[in-house]
Write a protein that holds these residues in place. Sequence first.
Motif, PDB file in Angstrom:
ATOM      1  N   VAL B 204      37.454   0.801 -40.406  1.00  0.00           N
ATOM      2  CA  VAL B 204      36.389  -0.184 -40.161  1.00  0.00           C
ATOM      3  C   VAL B 204      35.344  -0.079 -41.269  1.00  0.00           C
ATOM      4  O   VAL B 204      34.902  -1.079 -41.829  1.00  0.00           O
ATOM      5  N   GLY B 205      34.970   1.155 -41.616  1.00  0.00           N
ATOM      6  CA  GLY B 205      33.977   1.366 -42.674  1.00  0.00           C
ATOM      7  C   GLY B 205      34.436   0.799 -43.994  1.00  0.00           C
ATOM      8  O   GLY B 205      33.698   0.071 -44.669  1.00  0.00           O
ATOM      9  N   LEU B 206      35.667   1.096 -44.368  1.00  0.00           N
ATOM     10  CA  LEU B 206      36.206   0.582 -45.630  1.00  0.00           C
ATOM     11  C   LEU B 206      36.213  -0.942 -45.637  1.00  0.00           C
ATOM     12  O   LEU B 206      35.807  -1.585 -46.609  1.00  0.00           O
ATOM     13  N   GLY B 207      36.639  -1.520 -44.508  1.00  0.00           N
ATOM     14  CA  GLY B 207      36.694  -2.980 -44.418  1.00  0.00           C
ATOM     15  C   GLY B 207      35.316  -3.604 -44.565  1.00  0.00           C
ATOM     16  O   GLY B 207      35.133  -4.561 -45.329  1.00  0.00           O
ATOM     17  N   LEU B 208      34.326  -3.048 -43.875  1.00  0.00           N
ATOM     18  CA  LEU B 208      32.971  -3.606 -43.952  1.00  0.00           C
ATOM     19  C   LEU B 208      32.416  -3.486 -45.361  1.00  0.00           C
ATOM     20  O   LEU B 208      31.747  -4.396 -45.860  1.00  0.00           O
ATOM     21  N   MET B 209      32.715  -2.348 -46.028  1.00  0.00           N
ATOM     22  CA  MET B 209      32.222  -2.199 -47.396  1.00  0.00           C
ATOM     23  C   MET B 209      32.846  -3.240 -48.311  1.00  0.00           C
ATOM     24  O   MET B 209      32.199  -3.767 -49.220  1.00  0.00           O
ATOM     25  N   ASP B 263      43.760   7.710 -51.480  1.00  0.00           N
ATOM     26  CA  ASP B 263      44.795   8.036 -50.498  1.00  0.00           C
ATOM     27  C   ASP B 263      45.067   6.898 -49.536  1.00  0.00           C
ATOM     28  O   ASP B 263      46.093   6.871 -48.876  1.00  0.00           O
ATOM     29  N   LEU B 264      44.110   5.979 -49.455  1.00  0.00           N
ATOM     30  CA  LEU B 264      44.299   4.845 -48.542  1.00  0.00           C
ATOM     31  C   LEU B 264      44.782   3.612 -49.293  1.00  0.00           C
ATOM     32  O   LEU B 264      44.632   2.500 -48.810  1.00  0.00           O
ATOM     33  N   SER B 265      45.363   3.812 -50.480  1.00  0.00           N
ATOM     34  CA  SER B 265      45.623   2.652 -51.330  1.00  0.00           C
ATOM     35  C   SER B 265      46.550   1.646 -50.653  1.00  0.00           C
ATOM     36  O   SER B 265      46.370   0.446 -50.804  1.00  0.00           O
ATOM     37  N   GLN B 266      47.512   2.127 -49.864  1.00  0.00           N
ATOM     38  CA  GLN B 266      48.400   1.162 -49.195  1.00  0.00           C
ATOM     39  C   GLN B 266      47.606   0.232 -48.290  1.00  0.00           C
ATOM     40  O   GLN B 266      47.864  -0.969 -48.250  1.00  0.00           O
ATOM     41  N   GLN B 267      46.630   0.808 -47.604  1.00  0.00           N
ATOM     42  CA  GLN B 267      45.859  -0.004 -46.662  1.00  0.00           C
ATOM     43  C   GLN B 267      44.998  -1.014 -47.408  1.00  0.00           C
ATOM     44  O   GLN B 267      44.977  -2.191 -47.067  1.00  0.00           O
ATOM     45  N   TRP B 268      44.250  -0.570 -48.447  1.00  0.00           N
ATOM     46  CA  TRP B 268      43.383  -1.564 -49.082  1.00  0.00           C
ATOM     47  C   TRP B 268      44.156  -2.533 -49.957  1.00  0.00           C
ATOM     48  O   TRP B 268      43.714  -3.651 -50.194  1.00  0.00           O
ATOM     49  N   GLN B 269      45.316  -2.119 -50.432  1.00  0.00           N
ATOM     50  CA  GLN B 269      46.123  -3.100 -51.164  1.00  0.00           C
ATOM     51  C   GLN B 269      46.551  -4.237 -50.240  1.00  0.00           C
ATOM     52  O   GLN B 269      46.605  -5.392 -50.640  1.00  0.00           O
ATOM     53  N   ALA B 270      46.810  -3.890 -48.979  1.00  0.00           N
ATOM     54  CA  ALA B 270      47.211  -4.919 -48.018  1.00  0.00           C
ATOM     55  C   ALA B 270      46.084  -5.912 -47.772  1.00  0.00           C
ATOM     56  O   ALA B 270      46.337  -7.076 -47.461  1.00  0.00           O
ATOM     57  N   ILE B 271      44.824  -5.458 -47.913  1.00  0.00           N
ATOM     58  CA  ILE B 271      43.698  -6.397 -47.753  1.00  0.00           C
ATOM     59  C   ILE B 271      43.485  -7.187 -49.040  1.00  0.00           C
ATOM     60  O   ILE B 271      43.233  -8.385 -49.018  1.00  0.00           O
ATOM     61  N   LEU B 272      43.578  -6.490 -50.189  1.00  0.00           N
ATOM     62  CA  LEU B 272      43.237  -7.134 -51.459  1.00  0.00           C
ATOM     63  C   LEU B 272      44.255  -8.191 -51.855  1.00  0.00           C
ATOM     64  O   LEU B 272      43.907  -9.191 -52.474  1.00  0.00           O
ATOM     65  N   TRP B 273      45.503  -7.971 -51.523  1.00  0.00           N
ATOM     66  CA  TRP B 273      46.566  -8.888 -51.940  1.00  0.00           C
ATOM     67  C   TRP B 273      46.288 -10.320 -51.495  1.00  0.00           C
ATOM     68  O   TRP B 273      46.152 -11.208 -52.342  1.00  0.00           O
TER      69      TRP B 273
END
Lengths: 175, 476
Positions: B204-209, B263-273
């Motif tokens: 949630v924190g990463l997403g809000l940022m 370490d969370l690159s898979q997760q944020w790549q899924a948002i950035l794509w």
Amino acid sequence: MTLIVFYGLAATAVTAAILVVLMSRVVYSALALIVCFGATAGLFFQLGAQFIAAVQVIVYAGAIMVLFLFVIMLLDPASEVFLPSRLKRVPVFALACAVLFTLVLLEAADRWAAAQVFTDSIAGTERSSGPGGEIETLAHSLFRDYLLPFEVTSILILVAVLGAVVLTRQHHETE
Amino acid sequence: MDINYTAILPEIMLSLVGICIMLLIPFVPRERQTHLGYLALAGIVLAFFGVAMGWGQTDLAFSEMIFQDDFGQFSKIFFLFVSTVILLISMNYLEQEKLFQGEFFVLLLFATVGMLFMATSADLIMTFLGLEVLSISTYILAGFKERERKSSEAAWKYFLLGAFSTAFLLYGIAFVYGATGSTKYLQIAEAIQASPDYSLILFVGLGLMMVGFGFKVALAPFHAWTPDVYEGAPIPITALLAVASKGAALLALVRILYQVFPDLSQQWQAILWPMAVMTMAIGNIAALTQSNIKRMLAYSSIAHAGYLLVGLTAHNPLATQGILFYLVAYAFMTLGALIVVQIVGRREEQHTTIEDYNGIGYRYPFLGIALSVFLISLAGIPATAGFMGKLFVFSAAVQSQMYGLVVIALVTSAIGLYYYLRVIVSMYMGEFKTEKIPITISMPLRIILTLLVLGTLYLGILPGSLLNLAEEAASF
């Protein structure tokens, strides 16, 4: 002795808070709010948080209240008329407040049960703050660990002040 | 606690000169206040020396608040360069619009301080403060033409939405702090590495940022403010927002994603794509129908944010290098295009529709050639900086096997060709209307434009030197 002071302060704070809502004139409400802030500051002092107590008095009871009074002065509350239609909704708000108050009381009762743990934890924090009290701890983190953010904040405030001056002065000139 | 002044020397210089100008303003007659710009220029030159004094040193200064590394030095040089150009064109602009207010330069210097802190910050608190110093300065600068409705409208829209998005960022920081127990970049990264079962709070924190930064970089779906604000703001401030503010937020995001959350690159790549796809598509398609050149460039800047995001999604060393190169190329061509828009716009920016460019190519050959070079570069045609930038960013994505994303990026940039070339066509094919006020180009602007044209072509033909610098800077 401590207990008497505590109950005295707590009763003052609650009474003043009730008065804030009940007073018919806004200025009296504001004055009651100052009393409430003062009593809360006393409670902080009792908890060993001298700095927060001082800040409470200076910032809330001082600066913010002056701001409140200025706004009240500018809005001229004497001209405000109580509309009867507003009074109709009072029972609804009363009910909502009652529910909230009950929840707070329940929480307080819960704390009461765990009172022993609570006082222990307070005593613990007092011991850890060292000889200089909490101000020393605060100063250490503010002027050592967080020195740079502290200084940059002052630039931030400077920019905000400058911006306010720029925008209002231009506005004045165009009129 | 280590106080290392060389790590923040440029920021100190800029702040001191800013305060000096502030104190001098009451003593300078109003008509001469644009001369204070020279003092601001001296401040930026001092800041350049400040960067030079700390060149090559690495440190983690002020109890892990500030990075002193090659990435930071590269970013600092970049932002100081952009500020220099904006300062020079705004001196011309203020003179032309008779906006004699020295505060403009102070705010510009402080905005630069904010950018520098964002690019070198090693703590989320510093990142936030840098962003705020930058944002508040730009809110005011966007509304600097108080007499004009559009400018006030731009300032209000930017302020309200900006304040809202900053709240998202701050809330995200609070969540990340709650999940990891620290706001320091390296400590957060350690905490994440130590416990691989990530909590929901962290995501949630990463997403809000990312919402907060997405707004500043103007990524879809947080781009809606961009055209109105870019159109209403004074042109030098449009340049500041499009290049510097966007760049600062992007570089801060690069650091946060690559250094804090690798370490969370898979997760944020899924948002950035999907964000990258939306940003490129919306930017390029919406730009097709614009009749105002400032709005068109606003949508084009959204599209370019999308290309940069393609690089960011790739997450490999080549990507950082590509992003840094692309940012410099983007700065050259966007600054150049906006300077031409300012010159053609003339007093009170009256001539900002694309029709106003009819026939300018033959009447004013210098402007015609300059704008053509910048637009061709923005469109990404070979032998220009824009092409090389796209090449590096997209090949980084290919290296990470993101073929789908690269194909979409290529298709959307092909769409982009149309609206860039449309302006060039109207410049050379359109019929020239006799104008009431002739276009004048002052000497400083002529020199800056020439340098920017040469820079754009140089980076397009011989990208090696900048690429090497970017490669050094890309190793965190």
